[in-house]
Design a protein around this motif. Structure first.
Motif, mmCIF file in Angstrom:
data_model
loop_
_atom_site.group_PDB
_atom_site.id
_atom_site.type_symbol
_atom_site.label_atom_id
_atom_site.label_comp_id
_atom_site.label_asym_id
_atom_site.label_seq_id
_atom_site.Cartn_x
_atom_site.Cartn_y
_atom_site.Cartn_z
ATOM 1 N N LEU A 77 0.769 -1.296 -0.059
ATOM 2 C CA LEU A 77 -0.011 -0.137 -0.121
ATOM 3 C C LEU A 77 0.889 1.146 -0.204
ATOM 4 C CD1 LEU A 77 -2.698 -1.365 2.357
ATOM 5 C CD2 LEU A 77 -3.029 -0.579 0.103
ATOM 6 N N GLN A 78 1.928 1.072 0.966
ATOM 7 C CA GLN A 78 2.876 2.611 0.924
ATOM 8 C C GLN A 78 3.571 2.707 -0.954
ATOM 9 O OE1 GLN A 78 5.741 1.406 3.841
ATOM 10 N NE2 GLN A 78 4.349 2.387 5.741
ATOM 11 N N THR A 79 3.835 1.569 -1.415
ATOM 12 C CA THR A 79 4.335 1.699 -2.711
ATOM 13 C C THR A 79 3.297 2.351 -3.890
ATOM 14 O OG1 THR A 79 5.779 -0.283 -2.217
ATOM 15 C CG2 THR A 79 5.472 0.466 -4.489
ATOM 16 N N ALA A 80 2.329 1.772 -3.411
ATOM 17 C CA ALA A 80 0.937 2.122 -4.328
ATOM 18 C C ALA A 80 0.744 3.614 -4.231
ATOM 19 C CB ALA A 80 -0.263 1.405 -4.074
ATOM 20 N N GLU A 81 0.706 4.022 -2.974
ATOM 21 C CA GLU A 81 0.439 5.572 -2.636
ATOM 22 C C GLU A 81 1.524 6.224 -3.392
ATOM 23 O OE1 GLU A 81 0.014 5.974 1.539
ATOM 24 O OE2 GLU A 81 -1.317 4.321 1.842
ATOM 25 N N GLN A 82 2.650 6.048 -3.130
ATOM 26 C CA GLN A 82 3.587 6.720 -3.919
ATOM 27 C C GLN A 82 3.408 6.654 -5.459
ATOM 28 O OE1 GLN A 82 7.412 4.958 -2.651
ATOM 29 N NE2 GLN A 82 6.999 5.539 -0.698
ATOM 30 N N ASP A 83 3.449 5.669 -5.986
ATOM 31 C CA ASP A 83 3.258 5.763 -7.423
ATOM 32 C C ASP A 83 1.866 6.090 -7.800
ATOM 33 O OD1 ASP A 83 5.539 4.252 -7.529
ATOM 34 O OD2 ASP A 83 4.803 2.213 -7.973
ATOM 35 N N LEU A 84 0.862 6.167 -7.432
ATOM 36 C CA LEU A 84 -0.474 6.973 -7.547
ATOM 37 C C LEU A 84 -0.494 8.184 -7.426
ATOM 38 C CD1 LEU A 84 -2.538 3.895 -6.573
ATOM 39 C CD2 LEU A 84 -2.224 4.447 -8.960
ATOM 40 N N PHE A 85 0.455 9.217 -6.929
ATOM 41 C CA PHE A 85 0.418 10.409 -6.530
ATOM 42 C C PHE A 85 -0.111 11.258 -7.594
ATOM 43 C CE2 PHE A 85 2.023 14.727 -5.751
ATOM 44 C CZ PHE A 85 1.346 14.932 -4.723
ATOM 45 N N PRO A 86 0.805 10.973 -8.846
ATOM 46 C CA PRO A 86 0.167 11.964 -10.088
ATOM 47 C C PRO A 86 -1.214 11.675 -10.437
ATOM 48 C CG PRO A 86 2.076 10.871 -10.502
ATOM 49 C CD PRO A 86 1.838 10.120 -9.143
ATOM 50 N N ILE A 87 -1.779 10.529 -10.198
ATOM 51 C CA ILE A 87 -3.283 10.242 -10.787
ATOM 52 C C ILE A 87 -3.951 10.784 -9.419
ATOM 53 C CG2 ILE A 87 -4.743 8.355 -10.713
ATOM 54 C CD1 ILE A 87 -2.985 6.649 -12.293
ATOM 55 N N GLY A 91 -9.531 5.311 -4.236
ATOM 56 C CA GLY A 91 -9.582 3.985 -3.820
ATOM 57 C C GLY A 91 -9.542 2.697 -4.809
ATOM 58 N N ASN A 92 -10.165 3.270 -5.886
ATOM 59 C CA ASN A 92 -10.325 2.292 -6.861
ATOM 60 C C ASN A 92 -8.840 2.295 -7.618
ATOM 61 O OD1 ASN A 92 -13.677 3.215 -8.499
ATOM 62 N ND2 ASN A 92 -13.101 1.939 -6.626
ATOM 63 N N HIS A 93 -8.109 3.063 -7.633
ATOM 64 C CA HIS A 93 -6.954 3.075 -8.248
ATOM 65 C C HIS A 93 -5.949 2.332 -7.291
ATOM 66 C CE1 HIS A 93 -6.899 5.382 -11.934
ATOM 67 N NE2 HIS A 93 -7.606 6.520 -11.205
ATOM 68 N N LEU A 94 -6.077 2.488 -6.043
ATOM 69 C CA LEU A 94 -5.258 1.811 -5.111
ATOM 70 C C LEU A 94 -5.773 0.303 -5.182
ATOM 71 C CD1 LEU A 94 -3.460 2.580 -2.799
ATOM 72 C CD2 LEU A 94 -5.225 2.715 -1.328
ATOM 73 N N THR A 95 -6.885 -0.037 -4.937
ATOM 74 C CA THR A 95 -7.452 -1.241 -5.170
ATOM 75 C C THR A 95 -6.700 -2.136 -6.345
ATOM 76 O OG1 THR A 95 -9.498 -0.838 -3.814
ATOM 77 C CG2 THR A 95 -9.319 -2.855 -5.072
ATOM 78 N N ALA A 96 -7.008 -1.502 -7.400
ATOM 79 C CA ALA A 96 -6.398 -2.060 -8.686
ATOM 80 C C ALA A 96 -4.885 -2.304 -8.820
ATOM 81 C CB ALA A 96 -6.735 -1.308 -9.880
ATOM 82 N N TYR A 97 -4.149 -1.303 -8.221
ATOM 83 C CA TYR A 97 -2.657 -1.231 -8.207
ATOM 84 C C TYR A 97 -2.441 -2.338 -7.300
ATOM 85 C CZ TYR A 97 1.905 0.282 -7.507
ATOM 86 O OH TYR A 97 3.390 0.546 -7.387
ATOM 87 N N VAL A 98 -2.738 -2.680 -6.228
ATOM 88 C CA VAL A 98 -2.246 -3.481 -5.270
ATOM 89 C C VAL A 98 -2.625 -4.973 -5.712
ATOM 90 C CG1 VAL A 98 -2.695 -4.565 -2.671
ATOM 91 C CG2 VAL A 98 -2.577 -2.121 -3.200
#
Length: 421
Positions: free
Chosen positions: A7-17, A288-295
């Motif tokens: 989740l921490q990695t996801a939050e970093q990578d998804l910041f631009p979105i 939340g959708n982006h986070l779920t999909a990423y993980v």
């Protein structure tokens, strides 16, 4: 790698979105504020009436505000709609007459519409019972719209084209506003009198325009989804061409009463406030959708949409592959819900659905999908559908438990076994 690290990695990578979503929220909130200002919304609009609902100034003003936000001639926003399906049914029965044909242009409709159309049960007053015929344009083998087939699908008899914006319980891509614009153009070129009706559930405020702006004639949806902002206790809406909205309202109330009836029972403030909150709440759900999909993509599960794809609704599908994982996922989400965390979701029949469902919905509004929830039909390929989320941080906390509950997908497991061997 544990769930927290994912989740921490996801939050970093998804910041631009996330930043892009914040910009969209600002655009849509400005649209809502413009409508509130245009119609001079004040505290006097919050008082409701009882009985027949005559001369409800708040309700009448809310209809005008909602219509402006949606780009419509008129709107009927009512707590008397018991669900999005009810609002859609009123729109269909208001528009269609015996001998008319309805064409679903995006394959099979959502489960709850099957009995409205008459595809399952008979004798309950479905469209089929009243002499309305039905066709559907199947999706292609890749799950896409059959654009070539659509170019010759409309006839003189086709009174209404049903455009379901969300994927529902299918594994297709939900529709963008650009897709809807293209569908409307192709339909109208064949028969300008065909009504283009959009099931707008889960799609409001996902983009900076709504379907009516690109040529759709009528839309309908639920207030315990996107436009209720997580606080509206019940209801739905129809919006679009004035005559079509009034015809739908006559199906909700009665011919001769139409949109002039329906008491709001002191709910006007919540209806206005929910609309004000809606752009922000939709933005959080999209994060939340982006986070779920990423993980879950990283864990090896097929996801729809993919992690970095633009959102077209507030639904995220994860193909879990087994009934056990589907149930375990929903149980984990329920345990981290604010309401009913002690409950244990089990598969059960649900009115309007063909298959048994397992549902996690510890929400303040019963059945709301603007708050974080997860559910899925107990049938292959055992897909769980996550919806909503009042703030993406709650989604992140609940996902930690869901990750632990279902573990790795088959793709990651096979890769790990190859490495070991």
């Amino acid at each position: 790698m544990n769930s927290t690290t994912y989740l921490q990695t996801a939050e970093q990578d998804l910041f631009p979105i996330f930043s892009d979503i914040d910009s969209l929220v600002k655009q849509n909130l400005r649209r809502v504020l413009d409508a509130f200002r245009e119609h001079r919304v004040g505290v006097h609009h919050f008082a409701g009436v009882t009985g027949y609902g005559h001369d409800d100034l708040g309700r009448e003003t809310l209809d005008k505000v909602f219509a402006q936000v949606m780009g419509a001639e008129a709107a009927a926003v009512r707590v008397q709609f018991v669900s999005g399906t009810h609002a859609i049914a009123c729109a269909l029965f208001g528009t269609l007459r015996p001998g008319d044909e309805m064409l679903s242009v995006v394959g099979s409709p959502y489960d709850t519409l099957e009995e409205v159309i008459g595809l399952r049960e008979e004798g309950q007053g479905s469209l089929k019972d009243f002499g309305v015929s039905y066709r559907e344009l199947p999706l292609t083998n890749t799950g896409a719209i059959d654009w070539r087939g659509l170019e010759s699908a409309i006839t003189e008899k086709t009174r209404l084209a049903l455009i379901q914006r969300s994927c529902g319980y299918s594994w297709r891509a939900s529709l963008s506003i650009a897709d809807i614009e293209k569908i409307v153009k192709i339909v109208k070129e064949q028969n300008p009198r065909t009504v283009c009706f959009v099931d707008n559930c889960y799609g409001e405020f996902i983009e900076d325009r709504e379907p009516l702006v690109v040529g759709a004639d009528l839309v309908a949806g639920s207030l315990i989804k996107n436009p209720g902002g997580t606080i509206v206790p019940a209801g739905g809406y129809v919006a679009g061409r004035g005559d079509l909205v009034e015809a739908a309202a006559c199906r909700l109330t009665a011919p001769g009463i139409g949109s002039s009836g329906g008491a709001t029972f002191e709910q006007n403030r919540l209806l206005f406030q929910g609309l004000f909150l809606a752009p922000q709440m939709v933005g959080e759900a999209m994060k939340g959708n982006h986070l779920t999909a990423y993980v879950f993509d990283k864990l090896g599960y097929p996801v729809n949409p993919l992690p970095f794809e633009k959102r077209r609704d507030v639904i995220q599908g994860i193909r879990l592959g087994s009934p056990e994982k589907l149930i375990s996922f929903c149980r984990a989400i329920q345990q981290y819900s604010p309401v009913g965390s002690y409950l244990d979701p089990v598969p059960a029949p649900m009115p309007g659905y063909e298959s048994q469902l397992v549902m996690a919905g510890g929400t303040f509004i019963d059945g709301a999908t603007s708050e974080f929830s997860a559910d899925g039909p107990l049938r292959e390929p055992y897909v769980v559908f996550c919806q909503g989320g009042t703030h993406w941080t709650h989604v992140a906390i609940a996902l930690e438990a869901a990750i632990e509950a279902v573990g790795f997908g088959m793709e990651v497991k096979s890769q790990k076994s190859k490495v070991k061997s």
